[in-house]
Write an enzyme that holds these catalytic residues in place. Structure first.
Site, PDB file in Angstrom:
ATOM      1  N   ARG A   1       0.831  -1.226   0.000  1.00  0.00           N
ATOM      2  CA  ARG A   1       0.000   0.000   0.000  1.00  0.00           C
ATOM      3  C   ARG A   1       0.859   1.268   0.000  1.00  0.00           C
ATOM      4  O   ARG A   1       0.530   2.256   0.635  1.00  0.00           O
ATOM      5  CB  ARG A   1      -0.944   0.046   1.206  1.00  0.00           C
ATOM      6  CG  ARG A   1      -2.068  -0.981   1.290  1.00  0.00           C
ATOM      7  CD  ARG A   1      -2.933  -1.032   0.080  1.00  0.00           C
ATOM      8  NE  ARG A   1      -2.299  -1.832  -0.954  1.00  0.00           N
ATOM      9  CZ  ARG A   1      -2.244  -3.151  -0.952  1.00  0.00           C
ATOM     10  NH1 ARG A   1      -2.788  -3.816  -0.004  1.00  0.00           N
ATOM     11  NH2 ARG A   1      -1.665  -3.794  -1.931  1.00  0.00           N
TER      12      ARG A   1
ATOM     13  N   SER B   1     -10.271   0.375   3.277  1.00  0.00           N
ATOM     14  CA  SER B   1      -9.640   0.127   4.587  1.00  0.00           C
ATOM     15  C   SER B   1      -9.055   1.436   5.096  1.00  0.00           C
ATOM     16  O   SER B   1      -8.331   2.114   4.367  1.00  0.00           O
ATOM     17  CB  SER B   1      -8.514  -0.897   4.447  1.00  0.00           C
ATOM     18  OG  SER B   1      -9.050  -2.118   4.010  1.00  0.00           O
TER      19      SER B   1
ATOM     20  N   GLU C   1      -4.481   4.404   5.863  1.00  0.00           N
ATOM     21  CA  GLU C   1      -4.194   4.049   4.461  1.00  0.00           C
ATOM     22  C   GLU C   1      -4.536   5.192   3.504  1.00  0.00           C
ATOM     23  O   GLU C   1      -3.777   5.477   2.585  1.00  0.00           O
ATOM     24  CB  GLU C   1      -4.955   2.771   4.084  1.00  0.00           C
ATOM     25  CG  GLU C   1      -4.641   2.308   2.678  1.00  0.00           C
ATOM     26  CD  GLU C   1      -5.376   1.041   2.297  1.00  0.00           C
ATOM     27  OE1 GLU C   1      -5.233   0.037   3.005  1.00  0.00           O
ATOM     28  OE2 GLU C   1      -6.089   1.064   1.282  1.00  0.00           O
TER      29      GLU C   1
HETATM   30  C1  FAD Z   1     -15.224   0.597  -1.014  1.00  0.00           C
HETATM   31  C2  FAD Z   1     -13.742   0.746  -1.248  1.00  0.00           C
HETATM   32  C3  FAD Z   1     -12.944  -0.386  -1.390  1.00  0.00           C
HETATM   33  C4  FAD Z   1     -11.566  -0.262  -1.612  1.00  0.00           C
HETATM   34  N1  FAD Z   1     -10.814  -1.400  -1.729  1.00  0.00           N
HETATM   35  C5  FAD Z   1      -9.477  -1.302  -1.938  1.00  0.00           C
HETATM   36  C6  FAD Z   1      -8.673  -2.477  -2.052  1.00  0.00           C
HETATM   37  O1  FAD Z   1      -9.160  -3.596  -1.974  1.00  0.00           O
HETATM   38  N2  FAD Z   1      -7.344  -2.331  -2.258  1.00  0.00           N
HETATM   39  C7  FAD Z   1      -6.768  -1.098  -2.362  1.00  0.00           C
HETATM   40  O2  FAD Z   1      -5.545  -1.045  -2.560  1.00  0.00           O
HETATM   41  N3  FAD Z   1      -7.503   0.025  -2.264  1.00  0.00           N
HETATM   42  C8  FAD Z   1      -8.834  -0.035  -2.050  1.00  0.00           C
HETATM   43  N4  FAD Z   1      -9.587   1.092  -1.916  1.00  0.00           N
HETATM   44  C9  FAD Z   1      -8.928   2.409  -1.981  1.00  0.00           C
HETATM   45  C10 FAD Z   1      -8.991   3.085  -3.364  1.00  0.00           C
HETATM   46  O3  FAD Z   1     -10.076   2.616  -4.115  1.00  0.00           O
HETATM   47  C11 FAD Z   1      -7.724   2.911  -4.191  1.00  0.00           C
HETATM   48  O4  FAD Z   1      -6.620   3.383  -3.460  1.00  0.00           O
HETATM   49  C12 FAD Z   1      -7.797   3.639  -5.533  1.00  0.00           C
HETATM   50  O5  FAD Z   1      -6.640   3.348  -6.276  1.00  0.00           O
HETATM   51  C13 FAD Z   1      -7.918   5.153  -5.385  1.00  0.00           C
HETATM   52  O6  FAD Z   1      -8.196   5.676  -6.669  1.00  0.00           O
HETATM   53  P1  FAD Z   1      -8.882   7.086  -6.840  1.00  0.00           P
HETATM   54  O7  FAD Z   1      -8.873   7.431  -8.279  1.00  0.00           O
HETATM   55  O8  FAD Z   1     -10.182   7.133  -6.168  1.00  0.00           O
HETATM   56  O9  FAD Z   1      -7.828   8.020  -6.076  1.00  0.00           O
HETATM   57  P2  FAD Z   1      -8.137   9.353  -5.282  1.00  0.00           P
HETATM   58  O10 FAD Z   1      -8.774   9.025  -3.986  1.00  0.00           O
HETATM   59  O11 FAD Z   1      -8.829  10.318  -6.161  1.00  0.00           O
HETATM   60  O12 FAD Z   1      -6.651   9.852  -5.003  1.00  0.00           O
HETATM   61  C14 FAD Z   1      -5.803   9.109  -4.152  1.00  0.00           C
HETATM   62  C15 FAD Z   1      -4.397   9.741  -4.195  1.00  0.00           C
HETATM   63  O13 FAD Z   1      -3.869   9.588  -5.504  1.00  0.00           O
HETATM   64  C16 FAD Z   1      -3.552  10.870  -6.065  1.00  0.00           C
HETATM   65  N5  FAD Z   1      -3.880  10.791  -7.496  1.00  0.00           N
HETATM   66  C17 FAD Z   1      -5.075  10.462  -8.051  1.00  0.00           C
HETATM   67  N6  FAD Z   1      -4.953  10.421  -9.400  1.00  0.00           N
HETATM   68  C18 FAD Z   1      -3.662  10.743  -9.688  1.00  0.00           C
HETATM   69  C19 FAD Z   1      -2.914  10.863 -10.898  1.00  0.00           C
HETATM   70  N7  FAD Z   1      -3.449  10.653 -12.110  1.00  0.00           N
HETATM   71  N8  FAD Z   1      -1.605  11.216 -10.807  1.00  0.00           N
HETATM   72  C20 FAD Z   1      -1.005  11.434  -9.621  1.00  0.00           C
HETATM   73  N9  FAD Z   1      -1.661  11.322  -8.435  1.00  0.00           N
HETATM   74  C21 FAD Z   1      -2.971  10.976  -8.479  1.00  0.00           C
HETATM   75  C22 FAD Z   1      -4.425  11.866  -5.302  1.00  0.00           C
HETATM   76  O14 FAD Z   1      -3.859  13.164  -5.330  1.00  0.00           O
HETATM   77  C23 FAD Z   1      -4.414  11.250  -3.920  1.00  0.00           C
HETATM   78  O15 FAD Z   1      -3.205  11.575  -3.264  1.00  0.00           O
HETATM   79  C24 FAD Z   1     -10.974   1.016  -1.690  1.00  0.00           C
HETATM   80  C25 FAD Z   1     -11.780   2.160  -1.543  1.00  0.00           C
HETATM   81  C26 FAD Z   1     -13.150   2.027  -1.317  1.00  0.00           C
HETATM   82  C27 FAD Z   1     -13.991   3.261  -1.164  1.00  0.00           C
END
Ligand code: FAD
Length: 377
Positions: free
Chosen positions: A170, A252, A369
């Site tokens: 992570r 998480s 996380e």
């Molecule tokens: C119901 C649920 C279940 C989940 N299950 C998991 C799981 O099983 N495993 C897991 O690892 N995660 C899980 N997650 C967490 C999450 O979905 C992941 O970390 C996902 O990759 C985040 O993507 P996002 O586009 O929503 O990022 P955001 O929340 O929009 O951003 C997260 C971070 O990434 C940065 N960021 C976003 N896009 C870019 C880009 N293009 N370039 C540079 N930086 C960027 C943002 O500035 C921020 O710092 C879960 C979340 C939820 C709500």
């Protein structure tokens, strides 16, 4: 615009400005122009791994909306020296704003293995390397070849190989502070569809194997694996669902702590623990011999179960502080959820309470996380 409308935990105050570039050119222009102003900036994909403060964000939020999955090697896919004879590789370039699960769905439909156990994770493909997303025995890092990255310091676009990203459990160098925009990601998957039904990668997660009625190491049809992962996620509230409050979370909230072997020995015998390095390093052992187990104390790092620590510290599913709209998910101990109208402060109060109880009971400080914006835990 309120950040609570752009994040899955549904907390966060106003953003001063929100841009939504939808093509790669617009995205690069928007980011470069924003950086040139010297104002605060925040990249956002699906908002599923952030907790934004109630004060909001006094700067420009750039929501990455680019879409597109491109196959790089339709004719030249090489036979990979892998364990699965006959499998071929497929290279994909995926634009950062492509929803992650749409990508997984696309790969499974095409019979390409490598990210199928990551089915149902919300968010964008560009955010996937930030914390090296992982679930059910698979991690992005094992299929990621490189990212295309616009570096904040140099202003240049670079192709950074996965090996240089510091990917870990992570985490990555990007999560630890290297600033810039992930423009696209490049993946290498196995094309198992050559003859017969396309099979998954070997299953590496006990609960998944049990649900599928197979053993660890077995391969199953890709779409069976995807359907099973989605069903498991759904049962834990870990699938985004507007009708299910248990999914109004950032996934998480705490990572599984990694501690020294010495420390882990002091925990109750029932505490689940998994060895990390150095056992994960490949070892060559002559046929007929068993690997020697090093006996030097403290050499191993041990991963603990944050969920077990929380439950044994007396915090159960559904737990909430008096009067608070934040709660521990009723189906997944590690997720903190917004039960309706919660503030970021309420989420953090609950997180601090959980942290304090676990620390008092076991001496382990749980780490968040999600990325905290304008907040500290
Ligand atoms: C119901 C649920 C279940 C989940 N299950 C998991 C799981 O099983 N495993 C897991 O690892 N995660 C899980 N997650 C967490 C999450 O979905 C992941 O970390 C996902 O990759 C985040 O993507 P996002 O586009 O929503 O990022 P955001 O929340 O929009 O951003 C997260 C971070 O990434 C940065 N960021 C976003 N896009 C870019 C880009 N293009 N370039 C540079 N930086 C960027 C943002 O500035 C921020 O710092 C879960 C979340 C939820 C709500």
């Amino acid at each position: 615009m309120k950040l609570s409308d752009l994040t899955t935990l549904r907390v966060g105050g106003d953003a001063a400005d929100v841009l939504e570039p939808a093509s790669p050119d617009e995205l690069l222009a928007a980011v470069r122009e924003t950086w040139a102003t010297g104002d605060e900036w925040l990249l956002l994909g699906g908002g599923s791994n952030v907790v934004v403060s109630d004060e909001g964000f006094d700067g420009t939020v750039i929501r990455v909306m680019t879409r597109g999955i491109e196959r790089l090697d339709p004719e030249t896919a090489a036979v990979r020296p892998s364990a699965y004879l006959g499998d071929r590789t497929v290279r994909l370039r995926v634009q950062a704003g492509e929803p992650w699960d749409a990508l997984v769905d696309h790969t499974v439909r095409n019979g390409w293995a490598g990210i199928e156990a990551l089915s149902g994770i919300p968010g964008s493909s560009g955010a996937a390397p930030i914390q090296n997303i992982g679930a059910y025995g698979q991690e992005l890092g094992s299929s990621l070849v490189a990212i295309e990255f616009l570096d904040y310091l140099s202003g240049e676009i670079e192709r950074i190989p996965a090996a240089a990203l510091g990917l870990g459990y992570r985490t990555s160098l990007l999560k630890q502070g290297r600033q810039g925009l992930v423009v696209s990601i490049e993946l290498e998957l196995l094309d198992g569809a050559a003859d017969g039904p396309a099979l998954s990668s070997p299953i590496a997660y006990e609960q998944l194997a049990t649900s599928l009625g197979v053993r660890i190491g077995d391969r199953v049809p890709l779409d069976d694996l995807r359907a099973t992962v989605i069903a498991l996620r759904s049962s834990k509230g870990m699938l985004l669902d507007p009708n299910n409050q248990d999914s109004f979370s950032a996934g998480s909230f705490f990572t599984n702590p990694i501690v020294s072997e010495n420390f882990a020995r002091r925990l109750p015998a029932a505490a689940p623990r998994w060895p990390t390095s150095p056992e994960e390093r490949p070892v060559a052992v002559p046929l007929g011999q068993t690997p020697a187990v090093p006996t030097v104390a403290g050499e191993y790092q041990v991963k603990l179960s944050a969920a077990w620590l929380i439950e044994k510290a007396g915090i159960f599913r559904g737990f909430s502080l008096p009067g608070s709209h934040a709660a521990v998910s009723s189906r997944h101990t590690l997720a903190l959820v917004n039960t309706g109208g919660a503030t970021a402060d309420e989420i953090l109060q609950l997180a601090r309470y959980v942290q304090t109880r676990v620390f008092a009971e076991f001496g382990v400080r749980l780490q968040p996380e999600p990325v905290l914006i304008g907040l500290a835990l």
